[in-house]
Write a protein that holds these residues in place. Structure first.
Motif, PDB file in Angstrom:
ATOM      1  N   ASP A   1      -6.270  -5.300   1.021  1.00 39.67           N
ATOM      2  CA  ASP A   1      -6.488  -4.229   1.996  1.00 39.67           C
ATOM      3  C   ASP A   1      -5.245  -3.393   2.255  1.00 39.67           C
ATOM      4  OD1 ASP A   1      -5.023  -6.134   3.314  1.00 39.67           O
ATOM      5  OD2 ASP A   1      -6.425  -6.378   4.995  1.00 39.67           O
ATOM      6  N   PHE A   2      -4.131  -3.683   1.536  1.00 42.60           N
ATOM      7  CA  PHE A   2      -2.898  -2.892   1.627  1.00 42.60           C
ATOM      8  C   PHE A   2      -2.273  -2.912   3.023  1.00 42.60           C
ATOM      9  CE2 PHE A   2      -5.387  -1.284  -1.885  1.00 42.60           C
ATOM     10  CZ  PHE A   2      -4.453  -1.066  -2.887  1.00 42.60           C
ATOM     11  N   LEU A   3      -2.591  -3.931   3.825  1.00 38.19           N
ATOM     12  CA  LEU A   3      -2.010  -4.050   5.156  1.00 38.19           C
ATOM     13  C   LEU A   3      -0.558  -4.492   5.039  1.00 38.19           C
ATOM     14  CD1 LEU A   3      -2.972  -3.731   8.123  1.00 38.19           C
ATOM     15  CD2 LEU A   3      -3.196  -6.228   8.175  1.00 38.19           C
ATOM     16  N   ALA A   4       0.318  -3.878   5.855  1.00 39.35           N
ATOM     17  CA  ALA A   4       1.746  -4.140   5.728  1.00 39.35           C
ATOM     18  C   ALA A   4       2.440  -4.045   7.079  1.00 39.35           C
ATOM     19  CB  ALA A   4       2.382  -3.153   4.751  1.00 39.35           C
ATOM     20  N   THR A   5       3.662  -4.594   7.131  1.00 38.11           N
ATOM     21  CA  THR A   5       4.506  -4.535   8.313  1.00 38.11           C
ATOM     22  C   THR A   5       5.858  -3.952   7.945  1.00 38.11           C
ATOM     23  OG1 THR A   5       3.443  -6.477   9.300  1.00 38.11           O
ATOM     24  CG2 THR A   5       5.587  -5.859  10.164  1.00 38.11           C
ATOM     25  N   THR A   6       6.299  -2.940   8.683  1.00 39.43           N
ATOM     26  CA  THR A   6       7.584  -2.317   8.421  1.00 39.43           C
ATOM     27  C   THR A   6       8.712  -3.168   8.995  1.00 39.43           C
ATOM     28  OG1 THR A   6       7.665  -1.043  10.471  1.00 39.43           O
ATOM     29  CG2 THR A   6       6.451  -0.075   8.626  1.00 39.43           C
ATOM     30  N   THR A   7       9.943  -2.789   8.681  1.00 40.97           N
ATOM     31  CA  THR A   7      11.096  -3.507   9.218  1.00 40.97           C
ATOM     32  C   THR A   7      11.182  -3.373  10.728  1.00 40.97           C
ATOM     33  OG1 THR A   7      12.445  -1.551   8.742  1.00 40.97           O
ATOM     34  CG2 THR A   7      12.455  -3.319   7.102  1.00 40.97           C
ATOM     35  N   ALA A   8      10.520  -2.364  11.302  1.00 35.48           N
ATOM     36  CA  ALA A   8      10.504  -2.179  12.750  1.00 35.48           C
ATOM     37  C   ALA A   8       9.354  -2.917  13.415  1.00 35.48           C
ATOM     38  CB  ALA A   8      10.418  -0.691  13.084  1.00 35.48           C
ATOM     39  N   GLY A   9       8.552  -3.664  12.621  1.00 40.13           N
ATOM     40  CA  GLY A   9       7.439  -4.410  13.191  1.00 40.13           C
ATOM     41  C   GLY A   9       6.171  -3.604  13.339  1.00 40.13           C
ATOM     42  N   GLU A  10       6.122  -2.398  12.760  1.00 44.35           N
ATOM     43  CA  GLU A  10       4.931  -1.564  12.838  1.00 44.35           C
ATOM     44  C   GLU A  10       3.906  -2.002  11.789  1.00 44.35           C
ATOM     45  OE1 GLU A  10       7.652   2.353  13.935  1.00 44.35           O
ATOM     46  OE2 GLU A  10       6.755   2.091  11.943  1.00 44.35           O
ATOM     47  N   THR A  11       2.628  -1.923  12.155  1.00 51.07           N
ATOM     48  CA  THR A  11       1.550  -2.236  11.222  1.00 51.07           C
ATOM     49  C   THR A  11       1.089  -0.954  10.551  1.00 51.07           C
ATOM     50  OG1 THR A  11       0.820  -4.102  12.578  1.00 51.07           O
ATOM     51  CG2 THR A  11      -0.761  -3.208  10.995  1.00 51.07           C
ATOM     52  N   VAL A  12       1.113  -0.930   9.219  1.00 53.70           N
ATOM     53  CA  VAL A  12       0.771   0.274   8.462  1.00 53.70           C
ATOM     54  C   VAL A  12      -0.126  -0.080   7.281  1.00 53.70           C
ATOM     55  CG1 VAL A  12       2.933   1.446   9.083  1.00 53.70           C
ATOM     56  CG2 VAL A  12       2.825   0.067   7.008  1.00 53.70           C
ATOM     57  N   THR A  13      -0.683   0.942   6.667  1.00 52.36           N
ATOM     58  CA  THR A  13      -1.469   0.788   5.445  1.00 52.36           C
ATOM     59  C   THR A  13      -0.736   1.480   4.307  1.00 52.36           C
ATOM     60  OG1 THR A  13      -3.513   0.756   6.725  1.00 52.36           O
ATOM     61  CG2 THR A  13      -3.705   1.152   4.361  1.00 52.36           C
ATOM     62  N   LEU A  14      -0.616   0.812   3.174  1.00 56.19           N
ATOM     63  CA  LEU A  14       0.166   1.335   2.063  1.00 56.19           C
ATOM     64  C   LEU A  14      -0.664   2.171   1.107  1.00 56.19           C
ATOM     65  CD1 LEU A  14       2.150  -1.887   1.064  1.00 56.19           C
ATOM     66  CD2 LEU A  14       2.940  -0.007   2.514  1.00 56.19           C
ATOM     67  N   THR A  15       0.002   3.140   0.492  1.00 55.82           N
ATOM     68  CA  THR A  15      -0.514   3.760  -0.719  1.00 55.82           C
ATOM     69  C   THR A  15       0.518   3.447  -1.793  1.00 55.82           C
ATOM     70  OG1 THR A  15      -1.230   5.813  -1.783  1.00 55.82           O
ATOM     71  CG2 THR A  15       0.560   5.988  -0.210  1.00 55.82           C
ATOM     72  N   SER A  16       0.081   2.973  -2.933  1.00 51.40           N
ATOM     73  CA  SER A  16       0.994   2.312  -3.856  1.00 51.40           C
ATOM     74  C   SER A  16       1.440   3.186  -5.021  1.00 51.40           C
ATOM     75  CB  SER A  16       0.337   1.051  -4.410  1.00 51.40           C
ATOM     76  OG  SER A  16       1.176   0.420  -5.339  1.00 51.40           O
ATOM     77  N   TYR A  17       2.708   3.006  -5.402  1.00 53.71           N
ATOM     78  CA  TYR A  17       3.245   3.562  -6.631  1.00 53.71           C
ATOM     79  C   TYR A  17       3.090   2.566  -7.782  1.00 53.71           C
ATOM     80  CZ  TYR A  17       5.704   7.367  -4.195  1.00 53.71           C
ATOM     81  OH  TYR A  17       6.021   8.481  -3.465  1.00 53.71           O
ATOM     82  N   GLY A  18       2.723   1.330  -7.466  1.00 51.66           N
ATOM     83  CA  GLY A  18       2.583   0.302  -8.483  1.00 51.66           C
ATOM     84  C   GLY A  18       3.109  -1.022  -7.980  1.00 51.66           C
ATOM     85  N   VAL A  19       2.810  -2.079  -8.700  1.00 58.02           N
ATOM     86  CA  VAL A  19       3.238  -3.418  -8.302  1.00 58.02           C
ATOM     87  C   VAL A  19       3.693  -4.185  -9.534  1.00 58.02           C
ATOM     88  CG1 VAL A  19       0.877  -4.303  -8.428  1.00 58.02           C
ATOM     89  CG2 VAL A  19       2.572  -5.561  -7.133  1.00 58.02           C
ATOM     90  N   VAL A  20       4.762  -4.943  -9.367  1.00 59.15           N
ATOM     91  CA  VAL A  20       5.234  -5.851 -10.404  1.00 59.15           C
ATOM     92  C   VAL A  20       5.249  -7.259  -9.817  1.00 59.15           C
ATOM     93  CG1 VAL A  20       7.170  -6.542 -11.858  1.00 59.15           C
ATOM     94  CG2 VAL A  20       6.633  -4.131 -11.592  1.00 59.15           C
ATOM     95  N   GLY A  21       4.530  -8.160 -10.440  1.00 61.85           N
ATOM     96  CA  GLY A  21       4.534  -9.554 -10.031  1.00 61.85           C
ATOM     97  C   GLY A  21       5.351 -10.368 -11.017  1.00 61.85           C
ATOM     98  N   VAL A  22       6.249 -11.205 -10.507  1.00 59.09           N
ATOM     99  CA  VAL A  22       7.102 -12.047 -11.340  1.00 59.09           C
ATOM    100  C   VAL A  22       7.048 -13.473 -10.821  1.00 59.09           C
ATOM    101  CG1 VAL A  22       9.420 -12.445 -12.236  1.00 59.09           C
ATOM    102  CG2 VAL A  22       8.649 -10.110 -11.795  1.00 59.09           C
ATOM    103  N   GLU A  23       6.848 -14.428 -11.713  1.00 62.47           N
ATOM    104  CA  GLU A  23       6.799 -15.839 -11.333  1.00 62.47           C
ATOM    105  C   GLU A  23       7.780 -16.618 -12.190  1.00 62.47           C
ATOM    106  OE1 GLU A  23       2.951 -17.949 -10.335  1.00 62.47           O
ATOM    107  OE2 GLU A  23       3.512 -19.006 -12.181  1.00 62.47           O
TER     108      GLU A  23
END
Length: 302
Positions: free
Chosen positions: A223-245
């Motif tokens: 759902d693209f739910l996120a929290t900023t460094t200031a503690g704000e709740t926002v919704t993201l629009t993405s440039y892309g994602v990289v997953g590394v394990e």
């Protein structure tokens, strides 16, 4: 697990910081403001030992409270009964059978059609995170919002792990192509408990572009739910994602050493290259939400 997303945020709900206030995200409670020097958590009036951060993991229905700056705030976690039916599939839209699906403390396994059902499941009202795992695949999480008596459906894409890169932690590693790159410096790997690791490392990685038609189904959280460094709740629009394990030669999880930094670069998708800045986010697997890390500036098309 290292997982990052480069994104800008849109919309979002902006909160004043004259709290304290408790917010629930998945199975985790967060205290706002997020930058207080210390926090004191209680469950049913009893202090929770060792809980001094701005979040606490819920393990049962109870009355939770947090004390910040000598002022307390309460959050009552009341259970509701719901039904959830879902399907797990791969990038070819083929069913993934034998997948472990977790909803709170409840566990199901997908059938031959990749389907699972939780009947009369007891959950907490609001946003819950379904966690999905199978050997040979990257784990996934899908957020579902519940109200009492709800019957919900969910669809989740699992991405298979492809041929990994192996390297010695003392030498570091660089993976790059025309779309993205991941660079891990020498002597930067640690065990899950934070102690330095010296030895062979296996790195699985995956890039997802917002141009991909099923991007949302494979996006952690969904759902693209996120929290900023200031503690704000926002919704993201993405440039892309990289997953590394990262894992050792026995399959045990590894991470970056404290104070070490991995370098990640991604090609900016067409149509978004006129935006000179964005933000770096990581997915918090405990809370099931994205967290802001730092600001980024474009260099050419990356």
């Amino acid at each position: 697990l290292i997982a990052v997303i480069v994104a800008a945020f849109i919309g979002g709900e902006i909160h004043a910081q004259n709290c304290p206030r408790i917010e629930r995200r998945g199975d985790t409670l967060f205290a706002v403001p997020a930058d207080a020097p210390s926090y004191r958590w209680f469950k049913n009036g009893t202090p929770l030992s060792g809980q001094s951060q701005n979040f606490v993991l819920m393990d049962e229905s109870a009355d939770y409270a947090v004390e910040v700056f000598g002022v307390s705030s309460h959050f009552n976690v009341a259970p509701i009964t719901v039904k959830l039916s879902g399907r797990v599939f791969d990038p070819l839209l083929q069913a993934v059978a034998g997948t472990t699906v977790r909803l709170g403390n409840l566990v199901q396994t997908t059938d031959a059609q990749g389907r699972y059902t939780f009947d009369n499941a007891t959950v907490v009202k609001g946003r819950n995170v379904v966690k999905i795992e199978k050997s040979g695949y990257f784990s996934a999480q899908t957020a579902v919002f519940f109200v009492a008596g709800a019957e919900k459906t969910a669809a989740t894409m699992l991405h298979p792990k492809e041929i990994p890169v192996t390297f010695n932690s003392a030498h570091g590693s660089l993976v790059h192509n025309q779309i993205f790159s991941v660079s891990i410096p020498p002597n930067a790997v640690a065990r899950a408990n934070g102690t330095p690791y010296d030895g062979p490392v296996t790195m699985h990685y995956k890039h997802l572009s917002p141009d991909y038609p099923y991007f949302g189904f494979g996006m952690p959280g969904g759902d693209f739910l996120a929290t900023t460094t200031a503690g704000e709740t926002v919704t993201l629009t993405s440039y892309g994602v990289v997953g590394v394990e990262l894992t050792d030669d026995m399959g045990n999880p590894l991470n970056l050493r404290e104070g070490s930094t991995a370098r990640v670069a991604m090609r900016i998708p067409d149509g978004l290259q006129n935006r000179p800045t964005a933000a770096l986010w990581h997915f918090d697997e405990i809370s099931g939400i994205w967290r802001e890390e730092t600001a980024l500036r474009a260099q050419g098309n990356f």
